[in-house]
Enzyme design. Structure first.
Site, PDB file in Angstrom:
ATOM      1  N   HIS A  50       0.688  -1.220  -0.107  1.00  0.00           N
ATOM      2  CA  HIS A  50       0.160   0.164  -0.196  1.00  0.00           C
ATOM      3  C   HIS A  50       0.913   1.184   0.094  1.00  0.00           C
ATOM      4  CE1 HIS A  50       0.947  -0.425   4.034  1.00  0.00           C
ATOM      5  NE2 HIS A  50       0.791   0.850   4.533  1.00  0.00           N
ATOM      6  N   VAL A  70       1.218   2.134  -7.058  1.00  0.00           N
ATOM      7  CA  VAL A  70       0.093   1.245  -7.315  1.00  0.00           C
ATOM      8  C   VAL A  70      -0.852   0.925  -5.890  1.00  0.00           C
ATOM      9  CG1 VAL A  70      -0.868  -0.834  -8.222  1.00  0.00           C
ATOM     10  CG2 VAL A  70       0.971   0.306  -9.460  1.00  0.00           C
ATOM     11  N   GLY A  71      -0.222   0.670  -4.822  1.00  0.00           N
ATOM     12  CA  GLY A  71      -0.861   0.173  -3.707  1.00  0.00           C
ATOM     13  C   GLY A  71      -1.751   1.533  -3.171  1.00  0.00           C
ATOM     14  N   SER A  79       3.023  -7.442 -15.000  1.00  0.00           N
ATOM     15  CA  SER A  79       3.663  -6.362 -15.780  1.00  0.00           C
ATOM     16  C   SER A  79       3.723  -6.790 -17.338  1.00  0.00           C
ATOM     17  CB  SER A  79       5.012  -6.330 -15.445  1.00  0.00           C
ATOM     18  OG  SER A  79       5.930  -5.747 -16.301  1.00  0.00           O
ATOM     19  N   SER A  80       3.742  -5.816 -18.293  1.00  0.00           N
ATOM     20  CA  SER A  80       3.602  -6.146 -19.632  1.00  0.00           C
ATOM     21  C   SER A  80       4.964  -6.785 -20.153  1.00  0.00           C
ATOM     22  CB  SER A  80       3.432  -5.127 -20.435  1.00  0.00           C
ATOM     23  OG  SER A  80       4.277  -3.944 -20.250  1.00  0.00           O
ATOM     24  N   CYS A  81       6.015  -6.770 -19.073  1.00  0.00           N
ATOM     25  CA  CYS A  81       7.320  -7.301 -19.625  1.00  0.00           C
ATOM     26  C   CYS A  81       7.388  -8.795 -19.440  1.00  0.00           C
ATOM     27  CB  CYS A  81       8.467  -6.549 -18.746  1.00  0.00           C
ATOM     28  SG  CYS A  81       8.632  -7.028 -16.884  1.00  0.00           S
ATOM     29  N   TYR A 127      12.957  -9.987 -13.243  1.00  0.00           N
ATOM     30  CA  TYR A 127      11.554  -9.440 -13.073  1.00  0.00           C
ATOM     31  C   TYR A 127      10.550 -10.222 -13.591  1.00  0.00           C
ATOM     32  CZ  TYR A 127       7.813  -6.209 -12.028  1.00  0.00           C
ATOM     33  OH  TYR A 127       6.797  -5.614 -11.513  1.00  0.00           O
ATOM     34  N   LYS A 184       7.623 -12.552 -12.190  1.00  0.00           N
ATOM     35  CA  LYS A 184       6.167 -12.066 -12.360  1.00  0.00           C
ATOM     36  C   LYS A 184       5.546 -13.384 -13.227  1.00  0.00           C
ATOM     37  CE  LYS A 184       5.556  -8.519 -10.325  1.00  0.00           C
ATOM     38  NZ  LYS A 184       4.321  -8.377  -9.374  1.00  0.00           N
ATOM     39  N   PRO A 238      -0.469  -4.961 -16.147  1.00  0.00           N
ATOM     40  CA  PRO A 238      -0.305  -3.352 -16.665  1.00  0.00           C
ATOM     41  C   PRO A 238       0.598  -3.134 -17.545  1.00  0.00           C
ATOM     42  CG  PRO A 238       0.392  -3.626 -14.341  1.00  0.00           C
ATOM     43  CD  PRO A 238       0.029  -5.119 -14.599  1.00  0.00           C
ATOM     44  N   ASN A 297       3.023   0.181 -18.847  1.00  0.00           N
ATOM     45  CA  ASN A 297       3.741   1.063 -18.121  1.00  0.00           C
ATOM     46  C   ASN A 297       3.040   2.100 -17.222  1.00  0.00           C
ATOM     47  OD1 ASN A 297       5.706  -0.140 -19.880  1.00  0.00           O
ATOM     48  ND2 ASN A 297       6.955   1.588 -19.700  1.00  0.00           N
ATOM     49  N   LEU A 298       2.977   2.041 -15.994  1.00  0.00           N
ATOM     50  CA  LEU A 298       2.345   2.844 -15.086  1.00  0.00           C
ATOM     51  C   LEU A 298       2.937   4.139 -14.625  1.00  0.00           C
ATOM     52  CD1 LEU A 298       0.538   0.094 -12.868  1.00  0.00           C
ATOM     53  CD2 LEU A 298      -0.479   1.185 -14.881  1.00  0.00           C
ATOM     54  N   HIS A 310      11.339   4.528 -13.616  1.00  0.00           N
ATOM     55  CA  HIS A 310      11.024   4.272 -15.044  1.00  0.00           C
ATOM     56  C   HIS A 310      11.017   5.780 -15.634  1.00  0.00           C
ATOM     57  CE1 HIS A 310       9.120   0.662 -13.444  1.00  0.00           C
ATOM     58  NE2 HIS A 310       9.624   0.094 -14.476  1.00  0.00           N
ATOM     59  N   TRP A 334      17.751   8.853 -22.190  1.00  0.00           N
ATOM     60  CA  TRP A 334      18.549   7.727 -22.385  1.00  0.00           C
ATOM     61  C   TRP A 334      18.124   6.951 -23.721  1.00  0.00           C
ATOM     62  CZ3 TRP A 334      17.894   4.506 -16.940  1.00  0.00           C
ATOM     63  CH2 TRP A 334      18.608   5.464 -16.025  1.00  0.00           C
ATOM     64  N   ASP A 392      18.187   0.896 -24.806  1.00  0.00           N
ATOM     65  CA  ASP A 392      16.997   1.278 -25.345  1.00  0.00           C
ATOM     66  C   ASP A 392      16.017   0.243 -24.930  1.00  0.00           C
ATOM     67  OD1 ASP A 392      16.957   3.416 -26.962  1.00  0.00           O
ATOM     68  OD2 ASP A 392      17.197   2.283 -28.798  1.00  0.00           O
TER      69      ASP A 392
HETATM   70  P1  GDP Z   1      11.076  -0.645 -19.837  1.00  0.00           P
HETATM   71  O1  GDP Z   1       9.951   0.152 -20.136  1.00  0.00           O
HETATM   72  O2  GDP Z   1      11.071  -1.585 -19.092  1.00  0.00           O
HETATM   73  O3  GDP Z   1      12.416  -0.322 -21.034  1.00  0.00           O
HETATM   74  O4  GDP Z   1      11.741   0.677 -18.548  1.00  0.00           O
HETATM   75  P2  GDP Z   1      11.920   2.119 -18.626  1.00  0.00           P
HETATM   76  O5  GDP Z   1      10.471   2.905 -18.174  1.00  0.00           O
HETATM   77  O6  GDP Z   1      12.846   2.145 -17.573  1.00  0.00           O
HETATM   78  O7  GDP Z   1      12.466   2.658 -20.112  1.00  0.00           O
HETATM   79  C1  GDP Z   1      11.604   2.838 -21.095  1.00  0.00           C
HETATM   80  C2  GDP Z   1      12.513   3.544 -22.182  1.00  0.00           C
HETATM   81  O8  GDP Z   1      12.539   4.711 -21.768  1.00  0.00           O
HETATM   82  C3  GDP Z   1      13.831   2.988 -22.644  1.00  0.00           C
HETATM   83  O9  GDP Z   1      13.953   2.943 -23.877  1.00  0.00           O
HETATM   84  C4  GDP Z   1      14.768   3.801 -21.747  1.00  0.00           C
HETATM   85  O10 GDP Z   1      15.854   3.940 -22.500  1.00  0.00           O
HETATM   86  C5  GDP Z   1      14.251   5.190 -22.107  1.00  0.00           C
HETATM   87  N1  GDP Z   1      14.319   6.401 -21.325  1.00  0.00           N
HETATM   88  C6  GDP Z   1      14.954   7.588 -21.544  1.00  0.00           C
HETATM   89  N2  GDP Z   1      15.281   8.358 -20.640  1.00  0.00           N
HETATM   90  C7  GDP Z   1      15.143   7.389 -19.577  1.00  0.00           C
HETATM   91  C8  GDP Z   1      15.540   7.821 -18.231  1.00  0.00           C
HETATM   92  O11 GDP Z   1      15.775   8.984 -17.721  1.00  0.00           O
HETATM   93  N3  GDP Z   1      15.183   6.780 -17.312  1.00  0.00           N
HETATM   94  C9  GDP Z   1      14.648   5.556 -17.716  1.00  0.00           C
HETATM   95  N4  GDP Z   1      14.402   4.602 -16.702  1.00  0.00           N
HETATM   96  N5  GDP Z   1      14.459   5.253 -18.958  1.00  0.00           N
HETATM   97  C10 GDP Z   1      14.515   6.195 -19.836  1.00  0.00           C
END
Ligand code: GDP
Length: 312
Positions: A11, A15-16, A105-107, A134, A138, A161, A163-164, A177, A199, A266
């Site tokens: 909680h 999400v919680g 998770s969608s991963c 992870y 899951k 879900p 990406n939240l 994230h 990134w 990426d």
């Molecule tokens: P994913 O959806 O499991 O890949 O997790 P993330 O939310 O961490 O990353 C999603 C995408 O956003 C990837 O392509 C990352 O390289 C890109 N990204 C760009 N800038 C950032 C940043 O500052 N932090 C994170 N976590 N991801 C970033």
């Protein structure tokens, strides 16, 4: 839900806490466990269930993190998540909980699954390597729910879900994230405390869902769904990371140039859920990405934006 004791495991997380907010209007008694009840410890979990006897369990507790954290703490992502799932799911069975909702998770879907990814893509190919630890945990959680349904007749369901994001998100740049990271970086660029570095290449595609929409979908599933299929919960709103960064910059009011850091991964090129099964159960999201980013930025400011010194 009326009159039921509903345990929200996790909680304190994004999400919680959204689930606790959402359940307020349902006429149920929301139960939470204190921090000392470490869900990785089986004896503590069994004891808590014996004392509190929840009717409904929502398993939103997990060790979570973004692409960098996943890649760098594989043992924790695998062990902690497996331990939490095993302990909570089995304690729910032991105490005859009426229903349990496991959050995945969608991963969990293969890296090269056909897009959008439907529920039947599960276990049809290799996972994305940056978050396979992870994802494996899951997948084990989904399988536990399915196995307990088959062997013990437990009404345990799973939701996957996309990406939240939203209030209560993790804004620590090393473990967050992408969306909270971009909000923080855009904010710091706006106030002259850093540049807006994105990134990777900016070309990966991601789908985002506001956590309040997700909490609403969870309640809908608890009320309307009993089955083995892990139900996808997405928004259908897909953007490239480059588009997302521009949208965040616009909303935050940061005028600087975007800088792309090609030394960072990426990850998977595209991750869009097929949420048509959930739509068939009568649920669709309400919060647009622009509205959601704006309100998340407001919450970030209201909670005291982190200072430059804890930037990694
Ligand atoms: P994913 O959806 O499991 O890949 O997790 P993330 O939310 O961490 O990353 C999603 C995408 O956003 C990837 O392509 C990352 O390289 C890109 N990204 C760009 N800038 C950032 C940043 O500052 N932090 C994170 N976590 N991801 C970033």
């Amino acid at each position: 839900m009326v009159g039921r004791k509903v345990y929200v495991a996790g909680h304190r997380g994004m999400v919680g806490s959204a689930l606790v907010r959402r359940l307020e209007g349902e006429g149920c008694h929301v139960l939470t466990a204190p921090r000392e009840t470490d869900l990785r410890e089986q004896a503590l979990v069994r004891q808590w269930f014996k004392e509190n006897a929840p009717d409904v369990v929502i398993l939103a507790a997990a060790k979570v993190g973004g692409i960098w954290a996943n890649d760098n703490a594989p043992a924790e992502f695998l062990y902690d998540n497996l331990a939490i799932e095993m302990n909570v799911i089995d304690a729910a069975r032991e105490n005859a909980a009426e229903k349990l909702l496991f959050l995945g998770s969608s991963c969990i879907y293969p890296r090269d699954a056909p897009q959008p990814m439907a529920e039947d893509a599960l276990l049809t190919g290799p996972l994305e390597s940056t978050n396979e630890w992870y994802a494996i945990a899951k997948i084990a959680g989904i399988k536990l729910c399915q196995a307990y349904r088959r062997q013990y007749g437990c009404d345990f369901i799973s939701a996957m879900p996309t990406n939240l994001y939203g209030p209560g998100d993790n804004f620590d740049l090393a473990t967050s994230h992408v969306l909270p990271a971009l909000i923080r970086k855009a904010h710091e660029a706006r106030i002259g405390q850093g540049d807006f570095t994105v990134w990777g290449t900016g070309s990966p595609l991601r789908e985002f869902l506001h956590v309040d929409d997700f909490a609403d979908a969870c309640v809908h599933l608890l009320k309307t769904y009993s089955g083995e299929v892990p139900v996808n919960v997405g928004s259908g709103q897909e953007v490239s990371i480059r588009e997302l960064a521009k949208l965040v910059a616009d909303i935050v009011g940061s005028a600087g140039e975007l800088v792309f850091d090609g030394t960072k991964p990426d990850g998977t090129p595209r991750k869009l859920l097929d949420s048509s099964y959930l739509a068939g159960l009568g649920w669709t999201p309400k919060i647009t990405l622009a509205q959601g980013i704006a309100s998340t930025y407001e919450a970030f400011l209201a909670n005291g934006a982190p200072t430059h010194t804890d930037r990694k």
